[in-house]
Motif scaffolding. Sequence first.
Motif, mmCIF file in Angstrom:
data_model
loop_
_atom_site.group_PDB
_atom_site.id
_atom_site.type_symbol
_atom_site.label_atom_id
_atom_site.label_comp_id
_atom_site.label_asym_id
_atom_site.label_seq_id
_atom_site.Cartn_x
_atom_site.Cartn_y
_atom_site.Cartn_z
ATOM 1 N N THR A 127 -1.581 -12.552 5.718
ATOM 2 C CA THR A 127 -0.165 -12.539 6.112
ATOM 3 C C THR A 127 0.188 -11.240 6.815
ATOM 4 O OG1 THR A 127 0.600 -11.607 3.998
ATOM 5 C CG2 THR A 127 0.507 -14.027 4.182
ATOM 6 N N HIS A 128 -0.398 -10.131 6.369
ATOM 7 C CA HIS A 128 -0.226 -8.830 7.010
ATOM 8 C C HIS A 128 -1.183 -7.867 6.336
ATOM 9 C CE1 HIS A 128 2.309 -8.412 3.485
ATOM 10 N NE2 HIS A 128 2.501 -7.121 3.707
ATOM 11 N N SER A 129 -1.290 -6.661 6.900
ATOM 12 C CA SER A 129 -2.395 -5.799 6.482
ATOM 13 C C SER A 129 -1.973 -4.620 5.614
ATOM 14 C CB SER A 129 -3.171 -5.310 7.703
ATOM 15 O OG SER A 129 -2.308 -4.566 8.543
ATOM 16 N N HIS A 130 -0.833 -4.712 4.915
ATOM 17 C CA HIS A 130 -0.516 -3.653 3.956
ATOM 18 C C HIS A 130 -1.603 -3.577 2.883
ATOM 19 C CE1 HIS A 130 4.062 -3.254 4.878
ATOM 20 N NE2 HIS A 130 3.309 -2.461 5.625
ATOM 21 N N LEU A 131 -1.783 -2.346 2.365
ATOM 22 C CA LEU A 131 -2.921 -2.087 1.473
ATOM 23 C C LEU A 131 -2.939 -3.004 0.255
ATOM 24 C CD1 LEU A 131 -3.237 1.803 1.510
ATOM 25 C CD2 LEU A 131 -4.687 0.095 2.628
ATOM 26 N N ASP A 132 -1.750 -3.349 -0.252
ATOM 27 C CA ASP A 132 -1.727 -4.181 -1.469
ATOM 28 C C ASP A 132 -2.077 -5.640 -1.178
ATOM 29 O OD1 ASP A 132 0.862 -4.140 -0.139
ATOM 30 O OD2 ASP A 132 1.629 -5.323 -1.811
ATOM 31 N N HIS A 133 -2.348 -5.955 0.080
ATOM 32 C CA HIS A 133 -2.761 -7.327 0.423
ATOM 33 C C HIS A 133 -4.216 -7.404 0.879
ATOM 34 C CE1 HIS A 133 1.336 -9.192 0.333
ATOM 35 N NE2 HIS A 133 1.630 -7.901 0.325
ATOM 36 N N ILE A 134 -4.859 -6.222 1.017
ATOM 37 C CA ILE A 134 -6.222 -6.233 1.584
ATOM 38 C C ILE A 134 -7.244 -5.504 0.713
ATOM 39 C CG2 ILE A 134 -5.386 -6.452 3.969
ATOM 40 C CD1 ILE A 134 -6.053 -3.441 4.315
ATOM 41 N N GLY A 148 8.594 -7.912 11.631
ATOM 42 C CA GLY A 148 9.726 -7.243 10.985
ATOM 43 C C GLY A 148 9.231 -6.348 9.858
ATOM 44 N N HIS A 149 8.646 -6.968 8.823
ATOM 45 C CA HIS A 149 8.038 -6.185 7.741
ATOM 46 C C HIS A 149 6.858 -5.384 8.288
ATOM 47 C CE1 HIS A 149 6.751 -5.203 3.674
ATOM 48 N NE2 HIS A 149 5.560 -5.721 3.924
ATOM 49 N N THR A 150 6.038 -6.047 9.100
ATOM 50 C CA THR A 150 5.019 -5.380 9.930
ATOM 51 C C THR A 150 5.047 -6.074 11.291
ATOM 52 O OG1 THR A 150 3.219 -6.897 9.338
ATOM 53 C CG2 THR A 150 3.507 -4.934 7.929
ATOM 54 N N GLY A 202 4.344 -14.582 2.934
ATOM 55 C CA GLY A 202 3.900 -13.189 2.913
ATOM 56 C C GLY A 202 5.001 -12.279 2.411
ATOM 57 N N ASP A 203 5.164 -11.117 3.063
ATOM 58 C CA ASP A 203 6.250 -10.211 2.692
ATOM 59 C C ASP A 203 7.422 -10.337 3.662
ATOM 60 O OD1 ASP A 203 4.588 -9.389 0.669
ATOM 61 O OD2 ASP A 203 4.513 -7.273 1.248
ATOM 62 N N THR A 204 7.508 -11.457 4.384
ATOM 63 C CA THR A 204 8.640 -11.661 5.291
ATOM 64 C C THR A 204 9.873 -12.136 4.533
ATOM 65 O OG1 THR A 204 7.218 -12.097 7.188
ATOM 66 C CG2 THR A 204 9.455 -12.967 7.308
HETATM 67 ZN ZN LIG Z 1 3.825 -5.683 2.781
#
Ligand SMILES: [Zn+2]
Length: 213
Positions: free
Chosen positions: A62-69, A121-123, A138-140
């Motif tokens: 969904t996106h590449s923030h650290l808590d998702h990868i 938006g979030h990323t 995701g985090d949207t």
């Molecule tokens: Zn995020």
Amino acid sequence: MTIVVNDNSLRIEQLQLGSFGTNAYILLCRETKESVVVDAPAEADKLIARLKGTTPRYILLTHSHLDHIGALDQLRSELKIPLAAHAADSGVLSSPPEIMLRDGDTVDFGKIQVAVWHTPGHTPGSLCFRTGNYLLSGDTLFPGGPGKTRTPAEFAQIVKSITEKIFTLDGSTQVYSGHGEPTILKKEKDEFRIFSSHPHRPDLCGDVLWLTT
Ligand SMILES: [Zn+2]
Ligand SMILES: [Zn+2]
């Protein structure tokens, strides 16, 4: 692990992983036993154990923030399946995704089709994945508000992603976010309507909740 969807064709499992309790989802085509993993927060061994008995096809991000990868490198090296992500969120990854997803793409696995929506938006490269009446946001979009934004411009962008894309879906759509519990889109549309019915300071961003901001 919670089974959040179990209909005739599709099963979706939610796993809360790592110290941020980030949600990973495993989507399974019940007919062919092919699966995809959405996000790789942490605890790769748990995810891999849950994939046993299925044929994993893709890792979707969904996106590449650290808590998702956090589990991504281990998942990629052990499962040896393509990673699919948006180019704008790929720079921080230790190696580029095999598949660069764009708005309007479709990812097929087994008899299941997943529509890819670019929702920045979030990323810049945030994606949502929709199949049938289910949206992985995701985090949207979270229950009660949008994902965190760092600037008013990002906040305007995430609101545009939510209202012009996500809110085109029917209110009965079930929403599964990157954190927290599932929600139903009608509730989010109703709460947003209340939010947008009164003025807000022009520099609004950060952690916004529709009903209390
Ligand atoms: Zn995020
Ligand atoms: Zn997150």
